[in-house]
Each structure stands twice: as C-alpha cells, then as structure tokens.
Design a protein around this motif. Structure first.
Motif, short mmCIF file in Angstrom:
data_model
loop_
_atom_site.label_atom_id
_atom_site.label_comp_id
_atom_site.label_asym_id
_atom_site.label_seq_id
_atom_site.Cartn_x
_atom_site.Cartn_y
_atom_site.Cartn_z
N SER A 194 0.82 -1.21 0.00
CA SER A 194 0.00 0.00 0.00
C SER A 194 0.85 1.26 0.00
N GLY A 195 1.96 1.23 0.73
CA GLY A 195 2.82 2.41 0.78
C GLY A 195 3.39 2.74 -0.60
N LEU A 196 3.87 1.70 -1.30
CA LEU A 196 4.39 1.91 -2.65
C LEU A 196 3.29 2.39 -3.58
N LEU A 197 2.09 1.80 -3.46
CA LEU A 197 0.97 2.20 -4.29
C LEU A 197 0.70 3.69 -4.16
N HIS A 198 0.62 4.18 -2.94
CA HIS A 198 0.28 5.59 -2.73
C HIS A 198 1.40 6.51 -3.17
N ARG A 199 2.63 6.07 -3.04
CA ARG A 199 3.74 6.90 -3.53
C ARG A 199 3.68 7.04 -5.05
N ILE A 200 3.37 5.93 -5.74
CA ILE A 200 3.26 5.97 -7.20
C ILE A 200 2.07 6.82 -7.62
N LEU A 201 0.95 6.68 -6.92
CA LEU A 201 -0.22 7.47 -7.25
C LEU A 201 0.05 8.96 -7.11
N VAL A 202 0.68 9.35 -6.03
CA VAL A 202 0.98 10.77 -5.82
C VAL A 202 1.95 11.27 -6.88
N TRP A 203 2.96 10.48 -7.19
CA TRP A 203 3.92 10.85 -8.24
C TRP A 203 3.20 11.07 -9.58
N GLY A 204 2.31 10.16 -9.94
CA GLY A 204 1.59 10.28 -11.20
C GLY A 204 0.63 11.45 -11.21
N LEU A 205 -0.08 11.67 -10.10
CA LEU A 205 -1.01 12.79 -10.03
C LEU A 205 -0.30 14.12 -10.17
N ILE A 237 -8.00 7.47 -13.77
CA ILE A 237 -8.59 6.41 -12.96
C ILE A 237 -8.44 5.06 -13.65
N GLU A 238 -8.69 5.01 -14.96
CA GLU A 238 -8.53 3.76 -15.69
C GLU A 238 -7.07 3.29 -15.63
N LEU A 239 -6.14 4.22 -15.69
CA LEU A 239 -4.73 3.87 -15.67
C LEU A 239 -4.29 3.38 -14.29
N PHE A 240 -4.82 3.99 -13.25
CA PHE A 240 -4.39 3.64 -11.89
C PHE A 240 -5.10 2.41 -11.35
N THR A 241 -6.26 2.04 -11.90
CA THR A 241 -7.00 0.90 -11.36
C THR A 241 -6.21 -0.41 -11.41
N PRO A 242 -5.56 -0.77 -12.53
CA PRO A 242 -4.75 -2.01 -12.53
C PRO A 242 -3.61 -1.96 -11.52
N LEU A 243 -3.04 -0.76 -11.34
CA LEU A 243 -1.97 -0.62 -10.35
C LEU A 243 -2.51 -0.85 -8.95
N TYR A 244 -3.70 -0.36 -8.71
CA TYR A 244 -4.38 -0.56 -7.44
C TYR A 244 -4.56 -2.06 -7.18
N GLN A 245 -4.98 -2.77 -8.23
CA GLN A 245 -5.19 -4.21 -8.10
C GLN A 245 -3.88 -4.95 -7.84
N LEU A 246 -2.82 -4.54 -8.53
CA LEU A 246 -1.55 -5.24 -8.43
C LEU A 246 -0.93 -5.11 -7.05
N LEU A 247 -1.00 -3.94 -6.45
CA LEU A 247 -0.25 -3.65 -5.22
C LEU A 247 -1.09 -3.79 -3.96
N LEU A 248 -2.32 -4.29 -4.09
CA LEU A 248 -3.13 -4.60 -2.92
C LEU A 248 -3.53 -6.06 -2.96
N THR A 249 -3.98 -6.58 -1.85
CA THR A 249 -4.48 -7.95 -1.84
C THR A 249 -5.78 -8.02 -2.63
N ASP A 250 -6.15 -9.22 -3.06
CA ASP A 250 -7.42 -9.39 -3.76
C ASP A 250 -8.59 -8.90 -2.91
N ASN A 251 -8.52 -9.16 -1.61
CA ASN A 251 -9.59 -8.75 -0.70
C ASN A 251 -9.70 -7.23 -0.65
#
Length: 310
Positions: A80-91, A203-217
């Motif tokens: 999750s930490g890596l996910l949010h860092r990438i999201l902020v960088w992209g935004l 949002i479409e671009l970040f959604t797969p990243l969200y899926q990859l870096l979080l658990t399925d749940n």
C-alpha cells in the motif's frame, strides 16, 4: 491556465451548438458552477477524447492478466505504501489540475456527508474524516483509508441502530453544521507541461496498479464500496425526506456485486454522486438559514388578553 474554457468563451452557434456548453448551462443537477466548469473542462479535454478510448480496453485487459498473475503470488501480497507513492507521483506530474482538484475535494466531501448522516441519526456514530490539503498528504494510505471508513461507518451505524431498535428518519431539526465549503483552490494544483491527463483516463490507468499492489480482498472491497452510493443516498433521503434526489445515484444495487472491470467508470460516477449530494446539502443548509433568519410576522392580538388588560 485559461480560467474560461472554450465551451464558454466562444459564442453560441445555433447551427453547431456545443454539447459541453449545454451541460454547463443546464441546472437539472445540483452542482456549483465552479465544480461543473472544472468537471466539463476535464471531460472535454483532448486526453479524454483521444486517450481514454484506447486506454480503457487496455486497462481492463491488464486487470484480467493481473488476476491471473496473482493466483501465483502470496495471498497477503500488498504494498500500500508503494501504491500511494506511485499514485501521488503520477497525479503531480501527469494529471490535469481539474482532475487533481476534484480528487482532493472528494475526500473532504465524503467526510462531510458521513458526518451529516452521523449527526442526524438517532444514535451516536464516530467518523474518521479525511481532509488532505495537498497531493502529498495522500501518501498516508488515504485511498485505502477512504474505503475502510465507508464500510466501517455503515457497519457501526447499522449495528447501533439494531442494538437500540431504531431507524433513520427526519430529525426535529436537520443539522447542516458540518457542510462547509472545501478549502482547496484549483489554482494551487500542479500545472506543469505534462499535467494533461483527464480524470477518467487517470482512474482507468491507476485501477490495474491498485489491483496489483493490494491484496485481492482489498481490491474487491474497494471496487464494491462504490455500490454503497445508493446506501448513503438512502440514508440522506430518509433524513431529508427527499427520495426524488436518488435518481442520479446509479452505481448498482449494493447486494449484487459487479465486475471489477468497470471499477474505473463506476469510480467516476461515485465522485459525481458525492459532489451532487454535497451540493444539495449545501443548498438546503442555505435555505434553512434563510428561513430561520426571516422576521416573524406580527401575530394578531388575542381579544381576551386585551379585555383583561383593560
């Protein structure tokens, strides 16, 4: 950045009417002009017109491929930490000012809506507001916390209602005190030469990243939190006694989970529904204040009281 978009700056041509101008002038939906202008400026951008049609099918295919890959990864795979860092960088570097402004606003609006329902419910329910003032503050797992807050609120509220044998209904006086303007300025958003990606494409671009870096749940819970839009709308409608305002809430029945492939599109609907509900609450707050501040007409004297005084 030009504060006046083309669909407002150019004169109206009856032979070639601008659809975005029509949507902006239309007042059937409760949105402030500044929000509607930012939303339509972003929606009418070249990014959404030319990038989104190619990006959306690729993003959905990536979601399917990631789901296959994750069958071979540990079930607790999560960064999750890596996910949010990438999201902020992209935004900060690629997403349009309007989209970033709307994203940050969403956390404030969602927090105020939940606080409104909690304050006007017959039982006390704690809330955990999220009020990031800039994109860097999103690094604190804000996107994941937003989903957790929503589910926790629904669970706590309804458990308390069940325990106390109560139902949500109109209070004696509706409390709008938590409904406030969001202290965020569009001009403060990043406006670099690459900040061109529209909200839906991002949002479409970040959604797969969200899926990859979080658990399925975690990903499934995030996607299905969008179907609580109707639930929150029903709570507000019961408090306000205004069921007609649910007509534009259409993320799907909460008891029927939908495919995560359409999570990006549904997330846009979620954001717009929140904007409209907050705008409606703000309008009703102003109407209440105007009604309560109006002078009370002089009531006629009671003849009996006049005779007794005489």
């Amino acid at each position: 950045m030009d504060p006046i978009p083309d669909f407002l700056s150019k004169p109206h041509d009856p032979q070639d009417p601008n659809p975005w101008r029509a949507l902006y002038l239309d007042r059937s939906t409760p949105l402030p002009d500044e929000v509607k202008q930012a939303w339509l400026t972003d929606s009418s951008s070249s990014s959404r017109q030319y990038l989104l049609p190619f990006l959306r099918p690729l993003a959905r295919l990536t979601i399917v491929l990631i789901q296959v890959v994750k069958t071979f990864l540990p079930r607790k795979w999560s960064h999750s930490g890596l996910l949010h860092r990438i999201l902020v960088w992209g935004l900060k570097r690629f997403v349009s000012p309007q989209a970033n402004w709307l994203i940050l606003r969403h956390f404030h609006l969602g927090s105020q809506v939940l606080a409104f329902i909690a304050a006007n419910s017959p039982t006390s329910v704690p809330t955990t507001p999220l009020t990031p003032m800039n994109l860097d503050e999103l690094r604190d797992h804000t996107f994941v916390k937003h989903d957790l807050n929503l589910f926790n609120f629904v669970i706590r509220l309804n458990q308390a209602l069940r325990d106390n044998h109560q139902e949500i209904g109109p209070p004696e006086r509706v409390d709008f005190s938590m409904i406030q303007p969001v202290p965020l300025a569009l001009e403060d958003m990043p406006q670099g030469p690459l900040n061109k990606v529209d909200l839906q494409s991002a949002i479409e671009l970040f959604t797969p990243l969200y899926q990859l870096l979080l658990t399925d749940n975690d990903f499934w819970r995030a996607a299905n939190s969008l179907q609580l839009d109707e639930t929150i709308g029903i709570y507000a409608a019961k408090i306000l006694q205004a069921p007609e305002h649910l007509i534009l809430v259409n993320n799907g029945h909460p008891l029927v989970p939908m495919s995560t492939l359409r999570a990006g599109y549904r997330l846009v609907l979620h954001g717009l529904s929140t904007e409209m509900l907050h705008s409606l609450l703000h309008q009703m707050k102003q109407a209440q204040a105007l009604q309560e501040s109006a002078p009370v007409a002089n009531e006629p004297l009671d003849p009996c009281s006049v005779d007794s005084q005489a």
